[in-house]
Design an enzyme around this catalytic site. Sequence first.
Site, short mmCIF file in Angstrom:
data_model
loop_
_atom_site.label_atom_id
_atom_site.label_comp_id
_atom_site.label_asym_id
_atom_site.label_seq_id
_atom_site.Cartn_x
_atom_site.Cartn_y
_atom_site.Cartn_z
N ARG A 79 35.28 36.30 30.14
CA ARG A 79 33.95 37.01 30.30
C ARG A 79 34.11 37.95 28.89
NH1 ARG A 79 34.66 41.22 32.88
NH2 ARG A 79 36.33 40.90 34.15
N TYR A 207 30.95 29.84 29.90
CA TYR A 207 32.04 30.33 30.80
C TYR A 207 31.74 30.81 31.86
CZ TYR A 207 35.64 32.88 32.56
OH TYR A 207 36.38 33.49 33.56
N LYS A 216 29.04 37.87 39.00
CA LYS A 216 29.50 39.27 38.57
C LYS A 216 28.06 39.92 38.23
CE LYS A 216 33.87 39.00 38.47
NZ LYS A 216 34.79 39.73 39.57
N HIS A 236 33.71 45.21 44.27
CA HIS A 236 34.67 44.23 43.61
C HIS A 236 35.91 44.05 44.58
CE1 HIS A 236 36.98 42.72 39.86
NE2 HIS A 236 36.60 41.67 40.47
N SER A 258 41.80 43.33 37.56
CA SER A 258 42.06 41.83 37.43
C SER A 258 43.77 41.82 37.13
CB SER A 258 41.57 41.42 36.05
OG SER A 258 40.38 41.70 35.94
N CYS A 260 45.94 41.75 39.65
CA CYS A 260 46.68 42.38 40.41
C CYS A 260 46.73 41.45 41.78
CB CYS A 260 46.15 43.66 40.90
SG CYS A 260 46.53 44.93 39.49
N ASP A 287 36.70 38.12 46.23
CA ASP A 287 36.24 38.91 45.10
C ASP A 287 35.18 39.96 45.15
OD1 ASP A 287 36.56 39.14 42.14
OD2 ASP A 287 34.68 38.13 41.84
N ASN A 378 43.37 31.99 31.21
CA ASN A 378 42.32 32.20 32.09
C ASN A 378 41.50 30.82 32.58
OD1 ASN A 378 40.50 33.95 33.36
ND2 ASN A 378 38.90 33.96 31.64
N ARG A 380 40.62 28.01 35.19
CA ARG A 380 40.09 28.47 36.73
C ARG A 380 39.77 27.04 37.50
NH1 ARG A 380 38.43 34.06 37.48
NH2 ARG A 380 38.92 35.09 35.63
C1 OXD Z 1 37.25 38.87 37.29
C2 OXD Z 1 37.02 37.46 37.96
O1 OXD Z 1 37.13 38.83 35.95
O2 OXD Z 1 36.88 37.55 39.43
O3 OXD Z 1 37.22 39.93 37.95
O4 OXD Z 1 36.88 36.51 37.31
MN MN Z 2 36.61 39.54 40.03
#
Ligand code: OXD
Ligand code: MN
Length: 597
Positions: A79, A207, A216, A236, A258, A260, A287, A378, A380
């Site tokens: 992001r 992405y 998001k 979130h 993020s 955690c 999420d 990152n 996914r």
């Molecule tokens: C974030 C995700 O960046 O869920 O929070 O990808």
């Molecule tokens: Mn997220």
Amino acid sequence: MTAIFGKDNPITSNAHMLKWVDRIVKIAKPTSVVWITGEQDQLDALRKEACELGILEKLNEEKLPGCYLHRSNPNDVARVEDRTFICTRKEENAGPTNNWMDPNEMYAKLDGILEGAMEGREMYIVPFSMGVVGSPFAKYGVEITDSIYVVLSMAIMTRMGKSVLDAIGDSKEFTRGVHSKVKLDPENRYIAHFPEDNTIISLNSGYGGNVLLGKKCLALRLASFYGRREGWLAEHMLILGIENPKGEVRYVAAAFPSACGKTNLAMLIPPTHYVKSGWKIYCVGDDIAWLRVGDDGRLWAVNPEYGFFGVAPGTNAKTNPNALETTKKNTIFTNVVKNLDDNTVWWEGLTATPPTHALNWKGEPWTAESGEKGAHPNSRFTAPAENCPCISSEFNSTKGVPISAIIFGGRRAKTAPLVYQARDWNHGVFVGSIMASETTAAKEGAVGVVRRDPMAMLPFCGYHMGDYWAHWLDMGKKIEHKPKIFNVNWFRTNDEGKFIWPGFGDNLRVLEWILTRCHDGVEAVDTPIGMMPHVGDIDIDHLDDVNDAIMKDLLTVDKELWKVEMENIKTFYEEFGDRLPQKLMDELTATEERLNK
Ligand code: OXD
Ligand code: MN
């Protein structure tokens, strides 16, 4: 070219939609227009086409049925917060934590970038729903895109297709999303939100977090804006169901910045003696949570998504077996390692032994001996939620699940104890507003720097953060049976810098205390920062490395550190000027007074 249903043949008569699509067609000039019905034949044809074009690579059908590998452009792997804009008419309504541009200026700029951007390309029109189609809480959107990867990912992450168009009918109430890869030019990359026009425009990225506009962009940034207007919350947060040995299922919603472990908590495996005595875990979401006050005066949560867009590295049979299982079929992997021996995937942390014949996330020959990471940090998986072994039976419920506790958390080495409970709703909002995480060695830059991330919404709040806190405070007045609010920190370290709480499945031990506080009552210790467990009230049976002395350490409040913390929060609060609710300042002052007693 493959025959595709709905090609150049709109499957709606919605005049607002057709007019808007026509406008974008005239600007972007695609070769043809494909309306996505969501039917399997159509998606299969698109998968085939994506493989022919090299956008996707089909993986081993026996080991990973229905799974594909995708690689994004190396300049486009995450992001881009500095390219993300909230374009409200008045700048002050976007607030100090968002980038802002005047909507007219932004529209003109983006129309310029989009001009002819789809020449020689197909344009796909993807109707999608955040939430169960037909539910009064669902928000509908249409994403126009020139990326098959986006279409196929949206088919996993959202409920999509013809049923959504039927639900929209002739209404003009749908989010207008425009995405084009354009030239993947980072200099002209924009993720622009127009909450006042229910519009999102995302250009020059491919992405997921920037281009799957339901996630998001709609379900957090626009939805938070609508939530304020309509009296609900878009957060979130993961949503987790916990069944105790008496068969009672309670739900918690939890927000963490993020890195955690949100997805890990959302699907945790209980410790063995908990499993034996009948504890069970159900994942509702990992999420995003939309929270509304129900007729019964409780707070109810739905997960508006349909899949998981999770970080691959670190996911393995120990850390998150449920997530791993979820990715075993009908999943798209992005930027992971390709194991050439058996046409499967790999990432750092999946197994102890990396593949010996492999391509890295950029598609280059790679071995672990190179010392370089094979998968992008990152990288996914985009996986259907229904694959998850512990998916909740309420996942498709239109009314959602009642929330007993809201949990905030962050990554703090010393300041925050393992768990504490806010004294009441307003204090809980204060606790959420001061959320923070310390940077780790895994990221570039200095280690141990505190980053404030209120309610984990810093990059996702679609309006002024001061107004957002005011909205949270107002919500408290509307919820008759309020969830209790807690803060957790799984990341306390000892003087050698080692984590002293085992985390992962053992976090259920803390959740048990939280739920006991909510439903059955157990005495707590009143401390300056909130209510805390007595050592002995958190089950540490069968934990080799945790004893009462360690629990005491985990549950210590260092007053001096907290005094410094309060000073830092004052500085942070100054950013919000007169939109900072006085009630939060009052909570800060009251905390200081308790610390100075
Ligand atoms: C974030 C995700 O960046 O869920 O929070 O990808
Ligand atoms: Mn997220």
